[in-house]
Design a protein around this motif. Structure first.
Motif, PDB file in Angstrom:
ATOM      1  N   UNK A   1     -81.541  34.591  59.758  1.00 30.71           N
ATOM      2  CA  UNK A   1     -80.280  34.581  59.021  1.00 30.71           C
ATOM      3  C   UNK A   1     -80.437  33.847  57.680  1.00 30.71           C
ATOM      4  N   UNK A   2     -81.146  32.708  57.718  1.00 30.23           N
ATOM      5  CA  UNK A   2     -81.360  31.959  56.480  1.00 30.23           C
ATOM      6  C   UNK A   2     -82.219  32.751  55.499  1.00 30.23           C
ATOM      7  N   UNK A   3     -83.258  33.411  56.029  1.00 28.35           N
ATOM      8  CA  UNK A   3     -84.159  34.147  55.152  1.00 28.35           C
ATOM      9  C   UNK A   3     -83.547  35.396  54.562  1.00 28.35           C
ATOM     10  N   UNK A   4     -82.572  35.999  55.265  1.00 27.11           N
ATOM     11  CA  UNK A   4     -81.974  37.258  54.793  1.00 27.11           C
ATOM     12  C   UNK A   4     -80.800  37.039  53.867  1.00 27.11           C
ATOM     13  N   UNK A   5     -80.275  35.831  53.809  1.00 28.47           N
ATOM     14  CA  UNK A   5     -79.079  35.584  53.000  1.00 28.47           C
ATOM     15  C   UNK A   5     -79.460  35.189  51.580  1.00 28.47           C
ATOM     16  N   UNK A   6     -79.009  35.954  50.563  1.00 27.46           N
ATOM     17  CA  UNK A   6     -79.287  35.556  49.174  1.00 27.46           C
ATOM     18  C   UNK A   6     -78.682  34.196  48.829  1.00 27.46           C
ATOM     19  N   UNK A   7     -77.605  33.829  49.515  1.00 29.67           N
ATOM     20  CA  UNK A   7     -76.954  32.553  49.223  1.00 29.67           C
ATOM     21  C   UNK A   7     -77.679  31.365  49.839  1.00 29.67           C
ATOM     22  N   UNK A   8     -78.539  31.623  50.822  1.00 28.81           N
ATOM     23  CA  UNK A   8     -79.203  30.532  51.532  1.00 28.81           C
ATOM     24  C   UNK A   8     -80.700  30.458  51.255  1.00 28.81           C
ATOM     25  N   UNK A   9     -81.300  31.565  50.864  1.00 28.98           N
ATOM     26  CA  UNK A   9     -82.756  31.640  50.733  1.00 28.98           C
ATOM     27  C   UNK A   9     -83.213  31.243  49.333  1.00 28.98           C
ATOM     28  N   UNK A  10     -82.788  30.083  48.870  1.00 34.28           N
ATOM     29  CA  UNK A  10     -83.196  29.561  47.572  1.00 34.28           C
ATOM     30  C   UNK A  10     -83.423  28.055  47.693  1.00 34.28           C
ATOM     31  N   UNK A  11     -84.280  27.467  46.852  1.00 36.71           N
ATOM     32  CA  UNK A  11     -84.459  26.008  46.898  1.00 36.71           C
ATOM     33  C   UNK A  11     -83.145  25.258  46.666  1.00 36.71           C
ATOM     34  N   UNK A  12     -82.295  25.807  45.780  1.00 34.86           N
ATOM     35  CA  UNK A  12     -81.031  25.131  45.498  1.00 34.86           C
ATOM     36  C   UNK A  12     -80.142  25.105  46.733  1.00 34.86           C
ATOM     37  N   UNK A  13     -80.083  26.239  47.452  1.00 37.94           N
ATOM     38  CA  UNK A  13     -79.263  26.289  48.657  1.00 37.94           C
ATOM     39  C   UNK A  13     -79.821  25.359  49.727  1.00 37.94           C
TER      40      UNK A  13
END
Length: 494
Positions: free
Chosen positions: A29-41
């Motif tokens: 879920x974390x890897x597939x979400x554009x909102x979560x899969x970033x260093x900032x997120x």
């Protein structure tokens, strides 16, 4: 059930296959979400969790990459309920989507369940309930919980997460833990698993000295019958701001179709939306509703209540972008301006009865359409619409002439109005009249949606078909009451 009565697991939960599966689901879920899969997120999530649980910092290597730190955080969350809940809250805040954190909520419930039920007992129980349909599980939960109980959280869409969550609920007035009552109602509605479920609940209740309470619950559950499913319905209402021409208030009503054929619509929070944000706001809300009600949202009725300034918006494309399970899910536009014309209600109802009710003594519901008939070999020539037929506009309402035609159709009480978003050409008129003539008028919305989806007449939609638009105003299913805001002095609060 007291603290002394519980049985602790005494095992390393990270070695439990179910926990490992949940961890993998969370990672995906974390890897597939554009909102979560970033260093900032990742930085944002870590900061939120660390700020509320300072002791968790000792288990995370601050010099490691953020991806590694998130992995370490997930492993820690498998050991501590409060940490898992803190991370779930952080994900919800970052994504503004409760569904994104659903596996973490289930992980927290699973970890908390070890306080009362052993891993072995849960391992034996899970296969007995995991294949029960979601709609049946929701109906059983509603039947066994007191009327004033809090609603189930968004992650409890299936039977197994619901069992885990109810292990954390307060004891029922009868003295029975609510998860045991839920299992008894599941057993009553699942004949194939009834014997095994009841043996499991009997063993657990007797170990706690609750055999009599369980038998009373079982007797009550014996009369439980799964309700007939109703029709899911979603209403998006876009109210003009009144002061700002490009500002709207988005309100959403919905019902999930469970329990009866006409359950009450539930109101979601209002939201101010700019014109350029309408598409994203609708897609986000509709996608969230579909993900939370997958058991009833196969073919929901989706209504858009729009003012004249928005009736030409491509709302069908918005729904397609929301990835509805069924491309033929009926999408209809309804006019807010009609409600501002109270003097036309008599003409409106008269034309509705003339067009709809006289066709059949028992018209099929909107969500049950029969298969379309094959297309005739000779195109139907468009003719001027009789007063009792749907109105086909000569110009789209985005043009001044089209707006005048649209308002005139409202004043004459026409409940169905069709037009092309860009060009109401003779070819469009031929197509629109053909749609009207091809079957019962109460199924016209389904034919229009099927045409747009390319499932009518067996060919992909042309530009003429793709941009067909229509108003469908049913006077029997109108807008729920919308209370106007008033000044504090008028509300008696001064």
């Amino acid at each position: 059930m007291t603290e002394q009565q519980h049985t602790t697991a005494g095992t390393d939960l990270l070695g439990d296959p179910a926990i490992a599966a949940l961890i993998r689901a969370i990672q995906q879920r974390l890897g597939a979400s554009p909102q979560l899969n970033t260093p900032e997120a990742a930085r944002d999530m870590l900061w939120r969790v660390k700020s509320s649980h300072r002791d968790i910092r000792h288990g995370i290597d601050a010099s490691a990459s953020y991806r590694t730190q998130v992995q370490q955080l997930l492993e820690l969350c498998a050991r501590e309920v409060s940490w898992a809940e803190a991370l779930a809250g952080a994900i919800e805040q970052v994504t503004q989507d409760p569904v994104a954190a659903a596996p973490l909520r289930t992980l927290a419930d699973w970890r908390a369940a070890q306080k009362w039920v052993t891993v072995t007992e849960l391992t034996h129980l899970q296969p007995l309930v995991q294949d029960i349909p979601e709609a049946d599980a929701l109906s059983a939960a509603r039947a066994c919980l007191p009327p004033l109980s809090a609603d189930l959280p968004p992650h409890c869409t299936q039977a197994w997460p619901t069992v885990l969550h109810l292990l954390r609920r307060n004891i029922l007035p009868s003295g029975l833990p609510p998860f045991l009552a839920f299992l008894e109602y599941l057993a009553a509605s699942a004949p194939d698993q009834r014997g095994r479920l009841q043996r499991w609940t009997t063993g657990k209740a007797e170990s706690w000295g609750l055999g009599n309470q369980l038998l009373q619950c079982r007797s009550a559950a014996a009369d439980f019958v799964l309700p007939e499913p109703g029709h899911a319905r979603v209403m998006f209402v876009l109210l003009p701001d009144g002061l700002n021409d490009d500002q709207y208030t988005l309100r959403m009503w919905h019902r999930d179709g469970i329990g009866s054929t006409s359950p009450a619509l539930r109101d979601e929070d209002s939201r101010a939306v700019r014109g350029d944000e309408l598409r994203a706001a609708v897609i986000q809300r509709l996608s969230q509703w579909v993900s939370q009600t997958t058991h009833t949202a196969q073919r929901p009725l989706i209504e858009f209540w729009l003012p004249l300034a928005l009736v030409n918006q491509p709302v069908w494309e918005w729904c397609t972008d929301s990835r509805l399970p069924d491309p033929n899910a009926p999408v209809v536009v309804r006019s807010l301006d009609r409600l501002e014309l109270p003097t036309i209600e008599e003409a409106w109802r008269a034309r509705w009865e003339s067009q709809i009710n006289q066709q059949s003594d028992e018209p099929e519901p909107l969500t049950r359409v029969t298969a379309p008939q094959p297309a005739p070999s000779v195109p139907v020539t468009a003719e001027p619409a009789a007063p009792s037929e749907p109105v086909i506009l000569q110009n789209p309402p985005s043009k001044r002439q089209g707006r005048a035609e649209f308002m005139e159709a409202l004043r004459t009480g026409a409940p169905a109005i069709l037009w092309h978003r860009y060009n109401c050409s003779p070819a469009f008129h031929t197509l629109a009249q053909r749609l009207i003539d091809d079957g019962p008028l109460d199924e016209l919305p389904l034919r229009v949606n099927a045409l747009r989806a390319g499932t009518l007449y067996g060919r992909p939609p042309s530009d003429t078909a793709r941009d067909i638009t229509f108003i469908w105003d049913d006077p029997e299913n109108t807008l729920p009451a919308v209370h106007d805001l008033v000044a504090p002095a008028e509300a008696g609060l001064s």
